[in-house]
Design an enzyme around this catalytic site. Structure first.
Site, PDB file in Angstrom:
ATOM      1  N   GLY A  54      87.816  -6.175  55.261  1.00  0.00           N
ATOM      2  CA  GLY A  54      87.907  -6.162  57.050  1.00  0.00           C
ATOM      3  C   GLY A  54      87.835  -7.523  57.280  1.00  0.00           C
TER       4      GLY A  54
ATOM      5  N   LYS B  50      65.362   1.060  40.926  1.00  0.00           N
ATOM      6  CA  LYS B  50      65.238   2.300  40.509  1.00  0.00           C
ATOM      7  C   LYS B  50      64.792   3.117  38.893  1.00  0.00           C
ATOM      8  CE  LYS B  50      63.964   0.867  43.919  1.00  0.00           C
ATOM      9  NZ  LYS B  50      63.367  -0.546  44.609  1.00  0.00           N
TER      10      LYS B  50
ATOM     11  N   HIS C 267      45.955  22.524  46.712  1.00  0.00           N
ATOM     12  CA  HIS C 267      45.079  21.674  45.968  1.00  0.00           C
ATOM     13  C   HIS C 267      45.911  22.156  45.028  1.00  0.00           C
ATOM     14  CE1 HIS C 267      40.999  20.568  44.248  1.00  0.00           C
ATOM     15  NE2 HIS C 267      41.643  21.788  43.894  1.00  0.00           N
TER      16      HIS C 267
ATOM     17  N   ALA D  59      57.077 -13.911  45.460  1.00  0.00           N
ATOM     18  CA  ALA D  59      56.248 -11.971  45.052  1.00  0.00           C
ATOM     19  C   ALA D  59      57.008 -11.101  46.032  1.00  0.00           C
ATOM     20  CB  ALA D  59      55.015 -12.496  45.159  1.00  0.00           C
TER      21      ALA D  59
ATOM     22  N   ALA E  64      64.262 -14.518  43.710  1.00  0.00           N
ATOM     23  CA  ALA E  64      64.058 -13.437  44.560  1.00  0.00           C
ATOM     24  C   ALA E  64      63.880 -14.280  45.954  1.00  0.00           C
ATOM     25  CB  ALA E  64      63.406 -12.771  44.369  1.00  0.00           C
ATOM     26  N   VAL E  65      64.063 -15.173  46.965  1.00  0.00           N
ATOM     27  CA  VAL E  65      63.053 -15.578  47.523  1.00  0.00           C
ATOM     28  C   VAL E  65      64.120 -15.372  49.486  1.00  0.00           C
ATOM     29  CG1 VAL E  65      63.354 -17.239  46.549  1.00  0.00           C
ATOM     30  CG2 VAL E  65      65.299 -17.229  48.422  1.00  0.00           C
TER      31      VAL E  65
HETATM   32  P1  FAD Z   1      75.170  -3.471  51.871  1.00  0.00           P
HETATM   33  O1  FAD Z   1      74.614  -2.170  51.607  1.00  0.00           O
HETATM   34  O2  FAD Z   1      74.738  -4.606  51.957  1.00  0.00           O
HETATM   35  O3  FAD Z   1      76.253  -2.896  52.402  1.00  0.00           O
HETATM   36  C1  FAD Z   1      77.721  -3.914  53.304  1.00  0.00           C
HETATM   37  C2  FAD Z   1      78.970  -3.215  52.359  1.00  0.00           C
HETATM   38  O4  FAD Z   1      79.877  -4.397  53.036  1.00  0.00           O
HETATM   39  C3  FAD Z   1      78.999  -4.167  50.546  1.00  0.00           C
HETATM   40  O5  FAD Z   1      79.609  -2.880  50.040  1.00  0.00           O
HETATM   41  C4  FAD Z   1      79.540  -5.432  51.307  1.00  0.00           C
HETATM   42  O6  FAD Z   1      80.558  -5.681  49.794  1.00  0.00           O
HETATM   43  C5  FAD Z   1      80.495  -4.378  52.301  1.00  0.00           C
HETATM   44  N1  FAD Z   1      81.554  -5.923  53.139  1.00  0.00           N
HETATM   45  C6  FAD Z   1      80.466  -6.991  53.670  1.00  0.00           C
HETATM   46  N2  FAD Z   1      81.464  -7.391  54.085  1.00  0.00           N
HETATM   47  C7  FAD Z   1      82.858  -7.092  53.767  1.00  0.00           C
HETATM   48  C8  FAD Z   1      83.519  -7.350  54.750  1.00  0.00           C
HETATM   49  N3  FAD Z   1      84.612  -8.370  55.976  1.00  0.00           N
HETATM   50  N4  FAD Z   1      85.121  -5.995  54.484  1.00  0.00           N
HETATM   51  C9  FAD Z   1      84.974  -4.852  54.003  1.00  0.00           C
HETATM   52  N5  FAD Z   1      83.866  -4.773  53.367  1.00  0.00           N
HETATM   53  C10 FAD Z   1      82.307  -5.247  53.848  1.00  0.00           C
HETATM   54  N6  FAD Z   1      65.818  -0.341  50.898  1.00  0.00           N
HETATM   55  C11 FAD Z   1      65.838  -0.263  50.485  1.00  0.00           C
HETATM   56  O7  FAD Z   1      65.625   0.864  51.263  1.00  0.00           O
HETATM   57  N7  FAD Z   1      64.917   0.822  49.602  1.00  0.00           N
HETATM   58  C12 FAD Z   1      64.632  -0.009  47.838  1.00  0.00           C
HETATM   59  O8  FAD Z   1      64.263   0.608  46.833  1.00  0.00           O
HETATM   60  C13 FAD Z   1      65.958  -1.385  48.051  1.00  0.00           C
HETATM   61  N8  FAD Z   1      65.354  -1.513  46.699  1.00  0.00           N
HETATM   62  C14 FAD Z   1      65.972  -2.841  46.639  1.00  0.00           C
HETATM   63  C15 FAD Z   1      66.498  -3.769  45.560  1.00  0.00           C
HETATM   64  C16 FAD Z   1      67.772  -4.745  45.369  1.00  0.00           C
HETATM   65  C17 FAD Z   1      67.263  -5.141  44.100  1.00  0.00           C
HETATM   66  C18 FAD Z   1      67.556  -5.237  46.459  1.00  0.00           C
HETATM   67  C19 FAD Z   1      68.266  -6.266  46.097  1.00  0.00           C
HETATM   68  C20 FAD Z   1      67.604  -4.193  47.673  1.00  0.00           C
HETATM   69  C21 FAD Z   1      67.292  -3.438  47.746  1.00  0.00           C
HETATM   70  N9  FAD Z   1      66.746  -3.140  48.974  1.00  0.00           N
HETATM   71  C22 FAD Z   1      66.168  -1.664  49.365  1.00  0.00           C
HETATM   72  C23 FAD Z   1      67.571  -2.948  50.416  1.00  0.00           C
HETATM   73  C24 FAD Z   1      68.928  -2.430  50.864  1.00  0.00           C
HETATM   74  O9  FAD Z   1      69.663  -2.627  49.138  1.00  0.00           O
HETATM   75  C25 FAD Z   1      69.423  -2.286  51.933  1.00  0.00           C
HETATM   76  O10 FAD Z   1      68.749  -2.828  52.948  1.00  0.00           O
HETATM   77  C26 FAD Z   1      70.903  -1.950  52.261  1.00  0.00           C
HETATM   78  O11 FAD Z   1      71.690  -1.610  51.059  1.00  0.00           O
HETATM   79  C27 FAD Z   1      71.183  -3.002  53.437  1.00  0.00           C
HETATM   80  O12 FAD Z   1      72.667  -1.579  53.413  1.00  0.00           O
HETATM   81  P2  FAD Z   1      73.634  -2.216  55.181  1.00  0.00           P
HETATM   82  O13 FAD Z   1      74.656  -1.027  54.823  1.00  0.00           O
HETATM   83  O14 FAD Z   1      73.747  -2.991  55.898  1.00  0.00           O
HETATM   84  O15 FAD Z   1      74.245  -3.594  53.617  1.00  0.00           O
HETATM   85  P1  NAD Z   2      60.800 -11.176  50.567  1.00  0.00           P
HETATM   86  O1  NAD Z   2      61.611 -12.150  52.408  1.00  0.00           O
HETATM   87  O2  NAD Z   2      60.524 -10.124  50.502  1.00  0.00           O
HETATM   88  O3  NAD Z   2      60.349 -12.178  49.942  1.00  0.00           O
HETATM   89  C1  NAD Z   2      60.503 -13.479  49.256  1.00  0.00           C
HETATM   90  C2  NAD Z   2      59.433 -14.568  48.881  1.00  0.00           C
HETATM   91  O4  NAD Z   2      60.499 -14.969  48.141  1.00  0.00           O
HETATM   92  C3  NAD Z   2      58.514 -14.827  50.074  1.00  0.00           C
HETATM   93  O5  NAD Z   2      57.424 -13.793  49.945  1.00  0.00           O
HETATM   94  C4  NAD Z   2      58.417 -16.216  50.105  1.00  0.00           C
HETATM   95  O6  NAD Z   2      57.323 -16.839  50.305  1.00  0.00           O
HETATM   96  C5  NAD Z   2      58.418 -16.739  48.873  1.00  0.00           C
HETATM   97  N1  NAD Z   2      60.066 -17.729  48.545  1.00  0.00           N
HETATM   98  C6  NAD Z   2      60.927 -18.527  49.515  1.00  0.00           C
HETATM   99  N2  NAD Z   2      61.099 -20.322  48.846  1.00  0.00           N
HETATM  100  C7  NAD Z   2      60.051 -20.061  47.354  1.00  0.00           C
HETATM  101  C8  NAD Z   2      59.823 -21.013  46.789  1.00  0.00           C
HETATM  102  N3  NAD Z   2      60.398 -22.035  47.026  1.00  0.00           N
HETATM  103  N4  NAD Z   2      58.911 -20.619  45.783  1.00  0.00           N
HETATM  104  C9  NAD Z   2      58.070 -19.872  45.286  1.00  0.00           C
HETATM  105  N5  NAD Z   2      58.079 -18.868  46.655  1.00  0.00           N
HETATM  106  C10 NAD Z   2      59.570 -18.852  47.572  1.00  0.00           C
HETATM  107  O7  NAD Z   2      62.202 -11.026  49.473  1.00  0.00           O
HETATM  108  P2  NAD Z   2      63.077 -10.381  48.871  1.00  0.00           P
HETATM  109  O8  NAD Z   2      62.159  -9.788  47.379  1.00  0.00           O
HETATM  110  O9  NAD Z   2      64.319 -11.177  48.219  1.00  0.00           O
HETATM  111  O10 NAD Z   2      63.562  -9.139  49.242  1.00  0.00           O
HETATM  112  C11 NAD Z   2      64.984  -9.565  50.149  1.00  0.00           C
HETATM  113  C12 NAD Z   2      65.135  -7.826  51.258  1.00  0.00           C
HETATM  114  O11 NAD Z   2      65.419  -7.096  50.263  1.00  0.00           O
HETATM  115  C13 NAD Z   2      63.433  -7.356  51.733  1.00  0.00           C
HETATM  116  O12 NAD Z   2      63.854  -7.561  52.661  1.00  0.00           O
HETATM  117  C14 NAD Z   2      63.218  -6.664  51.141  1.00  0.00           C
HETATM  118  O13 NAD Z   2      63.078  -5.670  52.581  1.00  0.00           O
HETATM  119  C15 NAD Z   2      64.707  -5.547  50.854  1.00  0.00           C
HETATM  120  N6  NAD Z   2      64.024  -4.869  49.798  1.00  0.00           N
HETATM  121  C16 NAD Z   2      63.291  -3.184  49.610  1.00  0.00           C
HETATM  122  C17 NAD Z   2      62.879  -3.307  48.649  1.00  0.00           C
HETATM  123  C18 NAD Z   2      61.988  -1.720  49.078  1.00  0.00           C
HETATM  124  O14 NAD Z   2      62.104  -1.178  50.055  1.00  0.00           O
HETATM  125  N7  NAD Z   2      61.567  -1.100  48.155  1.00  0.00           N
HETATM  126  C19 NAD Z   2      62.822  -3.259  47.228  1.00  0.00           C
HETATM  127  C20 NAD Z   2      63.707  -4.863  47.322  1.00  0.00           C
HETATM  128  C21 NAD Z   2      64.821  -5.463  48.458  1.00  0.00           C
END
Ligand code: FAD
Ligand code: NAD
Length: 475
Positions: A122, A58, A451, A189, A276-277
């Site tokens: 952990g 963001k 508004h 996408a 990003a699959v």
């Molecule tokens: P995580 O955030 O993955 O945290 C897990 C933590 O546990 C990590 O710090 C890891 O190191 C630690 N851990 C794992 N195993 C162990 C262990 N054995 N011992 C100690 N520590 C451990 N979601 C949204 O809602 N809005 C968004 O805008 C959004 N944007 C995103 C953008 C990107 C690029 C990505 C990749 C994800 C995005 N997400 C978004 C998804 C969001 O980041 C995840 O849904 C969220 O972080 C999940 O939270 P979590 O606590 O379950 O896991």
């Molecule tokens: P996603 O599951 O949203 O999208 C992956 C896409 O990759 C799918 O549409 C799938 O059809 C396509 N794909 C898979 N294999 C392919 C191939 N070989 N060739 C072409 N296309 C292929 O997964 P993501 O975008 O990696 O995001 C992962 C998770 O992170 C999501 O579950 C999402 O909720 C979370 N996330 C959330 C936010 C947000 O809330 N704004 C932002 C980023 C990530």
């Protein structure tokens, strides 16, 4: 050495750290263990979301939007700027500093709520013990009445497109590029592909997104998805649908991508390729034998609706369990579990989890899409309001998109609210609250909206459900 706690949380992402904080607020003795290490080797709380997900993405979306608006929109407002230059190093420094402030903030929140934060790995042992290998390599065992597993998720990697962190990269690498790639390929996408594709497109890359599925955003309401597709195209984001990437390889300083579509096999050359699959649950080295915790066939930790695993007093929350991989979903689960452990009420309403995609226009929704309602067989009515008719959106030079409400014919229940437009992610909050309180469409119709605000779009869409829209022509 052994220490005793009421609750030990493994993972300090947006599921684990709120669980630990709420447990502290509930006067439980709590420790939270996290092993996250950033690319500079430093340990940090906050998990994927704060370090490599929601927050850095963001930050870059905001900066890149301002850059693009300064270049293309300010002159429309009558603001003349000189030669606008991108200072990517400064932009990345700002991104890193926001991340640092937020992650350090968690350590402060832990302290304020009596949570013992431990940096290290952990591992759950039988009998609710947690073996911690600290950042310094020293091992200790924590004994806990309850353990909450919140180990999160990790990007899916495909052997046919081997990750090297330089040319074939994941979303974390793509947030930390130190130069703008001239040609950027994105596989998928989904939410990540679109958000990151837009960032680098705005900063100057020629972006091609390859998506295996033939339609864009199949999980969204299709009126919204179609509108999104039109806007992304206008922004120069090339999205090839029905294009399945079969393999990719770094060749010299570029990447050769092979994909197939209805016309056959094609080759695409790019400078960097973001894979990003999707993401998968992360449980590596988390569970010793004999804990009683089970994984399903996709690797998610099995839980019931209250996030209980089959092992007594072991719970699991966030991305590592079923449901959407969203930070706010994990947070609610973490808080619910910490309250249940303390003997309080706890519940997550999985039907009202909002989704937001931070593209431009922003996309947000809650509840069912029109397609889902139609498939359910329930009689429904829809109302639309275009932002073109919103005075505030016009003043913001952001009069694109629409708000849509799907309601039941029988009792006027709001079944789904879908927005594509300015600040959609903020606007959806009203819809979530309305649905949480089982509001009818008429309840929103009778609620006064200031508004001129963007929130009037939700009001007008509710009016449009019964063909009573004032500011737009009812259709
Ligand atoms: P995580 O955030 O993955 O945290 C897990 C933590 O546990 C990590 O710090 C890891 O190191 C630690 N851990 C794992 N195993 C162990 C262990 N054995 N011992 C100690 N520590 C451990 N979601 C949204 O809602 N809005 C968004 O805008 C959004 N944007 C995103 C953008 C990107 C690029 C990505 C990749 C994800 C995005 N997400 C978004 C998804 C969001 O980041 C995840 O849904 C969220 O972080 C999940 O939270 P979590 O606590 O379950 O896991
Ligand atoms: P996603 O599951 O949203 O999208 C992956 C896409 O990759 C799918 O549409 C799938 O059809 C396509 N794909 C898979 N294999 C392919 C191939 N070989 N060739 C072409 N296309 C292929 O997964 P993501 O975008 O990696 O995001 C992962 C998770 O992170 C999501 O579950 C999402 O909720 C979370 N996330 C959330 C936010 C947000 O809330 N704004 C932002 C980023 C990530």
């Amino acid at each position: 050495m052994s220490e005793t706690y009421d609750v030990v949380v493994i993972g300090a992402g947006p599921a684990g750290y709120p669980a630990a904080i709420r447990a502290g607020q509930n006067k439980l003795k709590v420790a939270c263990v996290d092993e996250w290490q950033n690319s500079d080797g430093t340990y940090a709380f906050g998990g994927t979301c704060l370090n490599a997900g929601c927050i850095p993405s963001k930050a870059l979306l905001e900066s890149s939007e301002l850059y693009q608006r300064a270049k293309e929109e300010f002159s429309v407002h009558g603001i003349k700027l000189g030669d606008i230059k991108l200072d990517l190093a400064a932009m990345q420094k700002r991104r890193a500093s926001i991340v640092k402030t937020m992650t350090v903030g968690i350590a402060a929140l832990f302290k304020a709520n009596g949570v013992v934060g431990i940096q290290g790995h952990g591992r759950l042992l039988p009998g609710n013990k947690v073996l911690v290998t600290g950042a310094d390599g020293v091992e200790k065992t924590l004994e806990a009445k309850h353990v909450i597993l919140a180990s999160g998720s990790t990007p899916i990697r495909l052997d046919a497109m081997p990750h090297d962190g330089k040319f074939i990269v994941d979303s974390w690498n793509a947030l930390e590029f130190d130069g703008v790639p001239a040609r950027l390929g994105v596989i998928g996408a989904g939410v990540i592909g679109l958000e990151l594709g837009i960032v680098w497109r705005r900063l100057g890359s020629e972006v091609t997104v390859l998506e295996a599925v033939p339609e864009l955003l199949p999980m969204a309401d299709q009126a919204i998805a179609k509108e999104a597709q039109r806007h992304f195209k206008k922004q120069g984001l090339e999205i090839k649908l029905g294009a399945k990437v079969v393999r990719a390889a770094a060749v010299g300083t570029a990447v050769e991508v092979i994909y197939t579509d209805a016309q056959g096999e094609h080759k695409l050359d790019v400078d960097k390729l973001v894979v990003a699959v999707g993401r998968r649950p992360y449980t590596q080295n988390l569970l010793a034998d004999g804990t009683g915790v089970l994984l399903d066939q996709h690797g998610f930790i099995q839980v019931d609706e209250h996030c209980r695993t089959p092992a007594a007093n072991v719970w699991a929350v966030g991305d590592v369990v079923r449901g959407p991989m969203l930070a706010h979903k994990g947070k609610e689960e973490g808080v619910m579990v910490a309250d249940l452990i303390a003997g309080r009420y706890g519940e997550v309403n999985y039907k009202t989890i909002p989704s937001v995609i931070y593209t431009q226009p922003e996309i947000a929704w809650v509840g069912q899409t029109e397609e889902q309602v139609k498939a359910s067989g329930r009689a429904y009515k829809t109302g639309f309001f275009p932002f073109a008719a919103s005075g505030r959106a016009r003043a913001m030079e952001a009069a694109q998109g629409l708000a849509k409400i799907v309601s039941a014919v029988d009792d006027d229940e709001i079944l789904g609210v879908h927005v594509i437009g300015p600040m959609a992610g903020e606007l959806i909050g009203e819809a979530v609250l309305a649905m949480e309180y089982s509001a009818s469409t008429e309840d929103i119709q009778r609620t006064i909206h200031a508004h001129p605000t963007l929130s009037e779009a939700i009001h007008e869409a509710a009016l449009a459900v019964d063909r009573k829209s004032i500011d737009a022509i009812n259709r």
